[in-house]
Scaffold this active site. Structure first.
Site, mmCIF file in Angstrom:
data_model
loop_
_atom_site.group_PDB
_atom_site.id
_atom_site.type_symbol
_atom_site.label_atom_id
_atom_site.label_comp_id
_atom_site.label_asym_id
_atom_site.label_seq_id
_atom_site.Cartn_x
_atom_site.Cartn_y
_atom_site.Cartn_z
ATOM 1 N N LYS A 123 1.165 -1.331 -0.476
ATOM 2 C CA LYS A 123 -0.449 0.768 0.032
ATOM 3 C C LYS A 123 0.822 1.095 0.202
ATOM 4 C CE LYS A 123 -4.318 -0.725 0.416
ATOM 5 N NZ LYS A 123 -5.487 -0.888 -0.914
ATOM 6 N N LYS A 203 -6.824 -9.603 -11.542
ATOM 7 C CA LYS A 203 -7.919 -9.991 -11.314
ATOM 8 C C LYS A 203 -9.082 -9.505 -11.786
ATOM 9 C CE LYS A 203 -8.486 -11.164 -6.401
ATOM 10 N NZ LYS A 203 -8.349 -11.274 -5.048
ATOM 11 N N LYS A 206 -13.599 -3.649 -10.334
ATOM 12 C CA LYS A 206 -14.364 -2.539 -10.857
ATOM 13 C C LYS A 206 -13.319 -1.711 -11.143
ATOM 14 C CE LYS A 206 -17.733 -1.116 -8.276
ATOM 15 N NZ LYS A 206 -19.337 -1.484 -9.154
#
Ligand code: SF4
Length: 338
Positions: A123, A203, A206
């Site tokens: 992250k 993967k 959205k």
């Protein structure tokens, strides 16, 4: 003879998912389908984790979609078969006790444990402009999510096992320091098929716009499927294909398992073209999702019902949470003794 209500005899499962709005078929095959199945065997608590979402959202504009996303996601959960009479379906921030437990658990969590979490490092790379404390404390909040409800079982994919192991370490440390309070949550490994996106590389997501929404219309679904990448080595209709590297084939595995062998051999011998193969897949997806879409459409006309499901879920979750917080605070010496 004593009679125990059926729910109380079941082990308790907890799982949380970020409010990503309308769910796609990757979400369904990877998580929701399993959530539905678990309801038969466990007392399930399913939570839309809106506070976790704030670790990656910043500012009023970015959070403006949050409430709409929660509603759309709950609609998908309900239409897919999550049963609010059996399971507790709620939104994380509606039970603020989780924040209190997060703070208490943070006192028993060495900071070095958090710095070594691989997803924290990822992250930091992904959002270097927003490395907030929430990112570092995420595993502590996740532990609070689970143990606030004394859940014994957590459905996880293999990639989430390290997070659950850390939660178990935090629980062990708390129990060692203050006496047994929380059960160590056990992983229930789910072997969900990896559903790649329409790009056939990443993967399904959205954010990457490579997804097929469960609630898409049949026409939209057809268009999305027709845009999918297939075996890159199959340039011409007459080229034999390699279904094992084709994402359309992998989606057939989920929606068209009866005809898999036939599709595989027709692909390898170029007896079927990719256009026909995709049309068949679109048909199968549309027919499998028809009952879901009908139910979703009916539910979307009852916004008050969805609100009531969320409110009732929060009430039932909070009743458990208050007991746990009282016990944890007492163990930590935070309750005035007579
Ligand atoms: S025929 Fe089907 S399985 Fe074979 S490459 Fe084309 S889309 Fe993929």
């Amino acid at each position: 003879m004593l009679h125990f209500p059926r729910l109380e005899m079941k082990k308790r499962v907890f799982s949380g998912a970020r409010p990503t709005g309308r769910q796609h078929i990757g979400n369904y095959l990877g998580a929701i389908q399993n959530y539905v199945r678990l309801q038969d065997e466990y007392q399930c608590i399913y939570c839309i984790v809106d506070i976790h979402a704030l670790t990656s959202l910043e500012g009023a504009k970015e959070v403006s979609q949050l409430q709409g996303n929660i509603r759309e996601m709950m609609l998908d959960w309900l239409a897919a078969g999550l049963n609010p009479q059996e399971s507790i379906l709620f939104v994380q921030s509606h039970v603020p006790e989780v924040l209190e437990l997060h703070t208490l658990l943070s006192m028993v969590t060495p900071i070095s444990w958090l710095f070594r979490v691989p997803t924290f490092k990822e992250k930091v790379k992904m959002q270097p402009q927003n490395v907030n404390y929430g990112l570092l404390g995420y595993p502590v909040l996740m532990t609070a999510d689970i143990v606030l409800y004394k859940a014994e079982v957590v459905p996880v994919g293999e990639d989430q096992l390290p997070h659950l192991e850390l939660a178990r370490e935090i629980v062990r440390r708390f129990n060692n320091l203050y006496g047994y309070t929380f059960p160590e949550p056990q992983a229930k490994l789910t072997h969900a098929p990896l559903i790649l996106g329409l790009d056939g590389v990443q993967k399904m997501s959205k954010q990457l716009n490579n997804d097929i929404e469960l609630a898409a219309s049949p026409q939209e679904t057809r268009e999305r499927v027709m845009s999918a990448f297939t075996d890159p080595a199959r340039k011409y209709r007459s080229d034999p294909g390699h279904p094992e590297v084709c994402n359309v084939y992998h989606m057939h595995q989920a929606f068209n398992s009866d005809k898999l062998e036939e599709i595989s051999s027709q692909c390898r011998t170029a007896a079927i073209g990719c256009v026909d193969c995709k049309q068949l897949l679109a048909q199968e997806i549309n027919s499998a999702l028809e009952p879901f879409r009908e139910k979703r459409s009916a539910l979307s006309k009852k916004p008050e019902y969805v609100k009531e499901v969320i409110a009732d879920g929060a009430r039932r979750a909070q009743a458990i949470a208050k007991e746990t917080i009282r016990e944890a605070k007492e163990k930590m010496g935070l309750v005035l003794r007579a």
